[in-house]
Enzyme design. Structure first.
Site, PDB file in Angstrom:
ATOM      1  N   ASP A  18       1.034  -1.730   0.237  1.00 56.39           N
ATOM      2  CA  ASP A  18       0.603   0.051  -0.071  1.00 56.39           C
ATOM      3  C   ASP A  18       0.907   1.253  -0.074  1.00 56.39           C
ATOM      4  OD1 ASP A  18      -1.790  -1.961   0.015  1.00 56.39           O
ATOM      5  OD2 ASP A  18      -2.916  -1.283   2.026  1.00 56.39           O
ATOM      6  N   ALA A 140      -2.462  -1.737  10.403  1.00 55.13           N
ATOM      7  CA  ALA A 140      -3.739  -2.511   9.756  1.00 55.13           C
ATOM      8  C   ALA A 140      -3.461  -3.093   8.629  1.00 55.13           C
ATOM      9  CB  ALA A 140      -4.497  -1.031   8.944  1.00 55.13           C
ATOM     10  N   CYS A 141      -2.952  -2.844   7.593  1.00 51.32           N
ATOM     11  CA  CYS A 141      -2.701  -3.580   6.462  1.00 51.32           C
ATOM     12  C   CYS A 141      -2.051  -4.205   6.735  1.00 51.32           C
ATOM     13  CB  CYS A 141      -2.582  -2.412   4.884  1.00 51.32           C
ATOM     14  SG  CYS A 141      -4.077  -1.977   4.800  1.00 51.32           S
ATOM     15  N   VAL A 142      -0.114  -3.912   7.284  1.00 49.38           N
ATOM     16  CA  VAL A 142       0.507  -4.306   7.306  1.00 49.38           C
ATOM     17  C   VAL A 142       0.657  -5.797   8.171  1.00 49.38           C
ATOM     18  CG1 VAL A 142       3.094  -4.592   8.249  1.00 49.38           C
ATOM     19  CG2 VAL A 142       2.086  -2.775   6.992  1.00 49.38           C
ATOM     20  N   THR A 145      -1.270  -8.814   7.338  1.00 46.28           N
ATOM     21  CA  THR A 145      -1.140  -9.730   5.913  1.00 46.28           C
ATOM     22  C   THR A 145       0.042 -10.390   6.801  1.00 46.28           C
ATOM     23  OG1 THR A 145      -1.336  -7.591   4.221  1.00 46.28           O
ATOM     24  CG2 THR A 145       0.744  -9.205   4.214  1.00 46.28           C
TER      25      THR A 145
END
Length: 227
Positions: A18, A140-142, A145
């Site tokens: 991202d 969040a996204c890290v 994942t």
């Protein structure tokens, strides 16, 4: 605890999560210090490319035509996504770490890079054991994942200074929380991650047991620096 690590011939891949212009230009979603984070990510990227490690890019692009708004998902007044709208030019990947031809780009409608597409299958096909992770936002996204990568049986090297969030506190506490349960993986900075990618050994942090780091508002920054 700190320990010496080597990839020791095991296949490694670099995943960049991202790094999009939204994080640079949107006042609501800017990542402080993004310039330095991108420099660190670009160094990882250059190393991975030079040594022919697999490189994968992920981008959060919210497209309601593919996946309609979920229950309770916030939307803008016009009914569009509140951020990362598919129609926005700010979803473009930052030029410092832009994909080259042949490098997969995973577009996703949710936090984890494993939630859509064939990332797990691609990594498995290349025999990847270690997934080197860099990206935003850390909590969040890290984080999503990283947790999914572990579920898929991958060892994760979280590169702490090649990740970022909306504030330093959000980033550092997210890294500490991930470090506490990064089973099979490790935390390192860019310098040590580059050493590992080049086949050298490096001192990294590994969790020798569940939740080895107990932190609070007064010592979180120092404990993060010590990783």
């Amino acid at each position: 605890m700190k320990t010496t690590l080597s990839f020791d011939g095991q296949a490694a891949a670099l995943l960049l999560i991202d790094f999009q212009e939204e994080q640079r230009h949107d006042p609501l979603y800017k990542v402080p210090g993004l310039s330095q984070i991108l420099k660190n990510a670009a160094r990882l990227l250059e190393t991975a490319r030079t040594l022919n490690h697999m490189v994968v890019h992920a981008a959060y692009i919210r497209d309601f035509t593919k996946i309609p708004p979920r229950p309770f998902e916030p939307t803008a007044a016009d009914g569009k996504p509140t951020f990362s709208d598919v129609a926005s030019s700010l979803t473009a990947i930052c030029h410092e770490v832009a994909p080259r031809d042949g490098e997969p780009v995973i577009t996703k409608n949710d936090a984890s890079a494993f939630c859509e597409g064939d990332l797990a299958a691609r990594l498995k096909a290349r025999g990847v054991t270690w997934l080197v992770v860099s990206g935003v936002w850390t909590e969040a996204c890290v984080a999503a994942t990283v947790r999914d990568a572990i579920t898929h049986g991958l060892r994760v090297l979280l590169v702490k200074d090649a990740c970022g969030s909306a504030t330093s506190a959000m980033h550092k506490t997210a890294v500490l929380n991930l470090a506490n349960r990064l089973y099979g993986g490790a935390v390192a900075d860019t310098e040590r991650a580059v050493s590992l990618l080049t086949g050298e050994t490096a001192e990294v942090f590994v969790a020798e047991r569940p939740v080895p780091i107990l932190f609070n508002f007064t010592d979180a920054a120092q404990l993060y620096a010590d990783l």
